[in-house]
Enzyme design. Structure first.
Site, PDB file in Angstrom:
ATOM      1  N   ARG A  19       0.823  -1.221   0.000  1.00 13.91           N
ATOM      2  CA  ARG A  19       0.000   0.000   0.000  1.00 13.91           C
ATOM      3  C   ARG A  19       0.853   1.265   0.000  1.00 13.91           C
ATOM      4  O   ARG A  19       0.321   2.361  -0.141  1.00 13.91           O
ATOM      5  CB  ARG A  19      -0.934  -0.004   1.201  1.00 13.91           C
ATOM      6  CG  ARG A  19      -1.949  -1.151   1.131  1.00 13.91           C
ATOM      7  CD  ARG A  19      -2.925  -1.125   2.260  1.00 13.91           C
ATOM      8  NE  ARG A  19      -3.673   0.127   2.225  1.00 13.91           N
ATOM      9  CZ  ARG A  19      -4.403   0.593   3.214  1.00 13.91           C
ATOM     10  NH1 ARG A  19      -4.497  -0.089   4.332  1.00 13.91           N
ATOM     11  NH2 ARG A  19      -5.047   1.737   3.108  1.00 13.91           N
ATOM     12  N   CYS A  20       2.165   1.131   0.146  1.00 12.27           N
ATOM     13  CA  CYS A  20       3.073   2.269   0.226  1.00 12.27           C
ATOM     14  C   CYS A  20       3.699   2.534  -1.141  1.00 12.27           C
ATOM     15  O   CYS A  20       4.306   1.640  -1.734  1.00 12.27           O
ATOM     16  CB  CYS A  20       4.166   1.976   1.252  1.00 12.27           C
ATOM     17  SG  CYS A  20       5.511   3.169   1.269  1.00 12.27           S
ATOM     18  N   SER A  21       3.570   3.757  -1.632  1.00 10.34           N
ATOM     19  CA  SER A  21       4.099   4.078  -2.961  1.00 10.34           C
ATOM     20  C   SER A  21       5.614   3.925  -3.030  1.00 10.34           C
ATOM     21  O   SER A  21       6.142   3.414  -4.023  1.00 10.34           O
ATOM     22  CB  SER A  21       3.688   5.489  -3.382  1.00 10.34           C
ATOM     23  OG  SER A  21       4.260   6.459  -2.528  1.00 10.34           O
ATOM     24  N   ARG A  57       6.397   0.240  -3.275  1.00  9.89           N
ATOM     25  CA  ARG A  57       6.104  -0.260  -4.633  1.00  9.89           C
ATOM     26  C   ARG A  57       7.162   0.214  -5.626  1.00  9.89           C
ATOM     27  O   ARG A  57       7.622  -0.557  -6.479  1.00  9.89           O
ATOM     28  CB  ARG A  57       4.717   0.180  -5.092  1.00  9.89           C
ATOM     29  CG  ARG A  57       3.573  -0.492  -4.344  1.00  9.89           C
ATOM     30  CD  ARG A  57       2.222  -0.213  -4.992  1.00  9.89           C
ATOM     31  NE  ARG A  57       1.959   1.191  -5.277  1.00  9.89           N
ATOM     32  CZ  ARG A  57       1.352   2.033  -4.445  1.00  9.89           C
ATOM     33  NH1 ARG A  57       0.923   1.609  -3.256  1.00  9.89           N
ATOM     34  NH2 ARG A  57       1.142   3.293  -4.783  1.00  9.89           N
TER      35      ARG A  57
END
Length: 113
Positions: free
Chosen positions: A11-13, A16
């Site tokens: 969920r963390c940019s 990712r």
């Protein structure tokens, strides 16, 4: 089995982006979704040694406060608290051999490769 591990939050940019950066370099790391499978205190201590950092250095202040972690925790007590509240651990962390880096910014992990 990969010799690179990423402690990842999908969920963390930044997490990712770091994972994609590794893959774009032909590296398929072992992915540990640390919110589902948090590192135990011994594993977290080993990661900190590879980072060359203390537990306060990888603590996300907002998440630590939300989890109710006292601000004066340090050392083994903070490591245990982070292990029990993995959302308060900075992300992502990439480990290769005896070295590790926090992927903020994602390019900071490139010297591991």
């Amino acid at each position: 089995m990969s010799d690179v591990t990423i402690y990842h939050n999908p969920r963390c940019s930044k997490s990712r982006e770091t994972l994609e950066l590794l893959r774009s370099r032909g590296i398929e790391p072992a992915v540990v979704e640390y919110l589902k499978t948090p590192p135990g205190p011994a594993e977290l201590s080993a990661i900190l040694a590879k980072l060359g950092k203390g537990p306060r250095d990888i603590t996300r202040a907002k998440e630590a406060a939300e989890a109710g972690l006292p601000k004066d925790l340090d050392g083994e007590a903070l490591i245990a608290a982070l292990s029990a509240n993995p959302a308060a651990i900075e992300r992502p962390i990439v480990v290769k051999g005896d070295r590790a880096r926090v992927g903020r910014p994602p390019e900071s992990v490139l010297d591991l490769l």
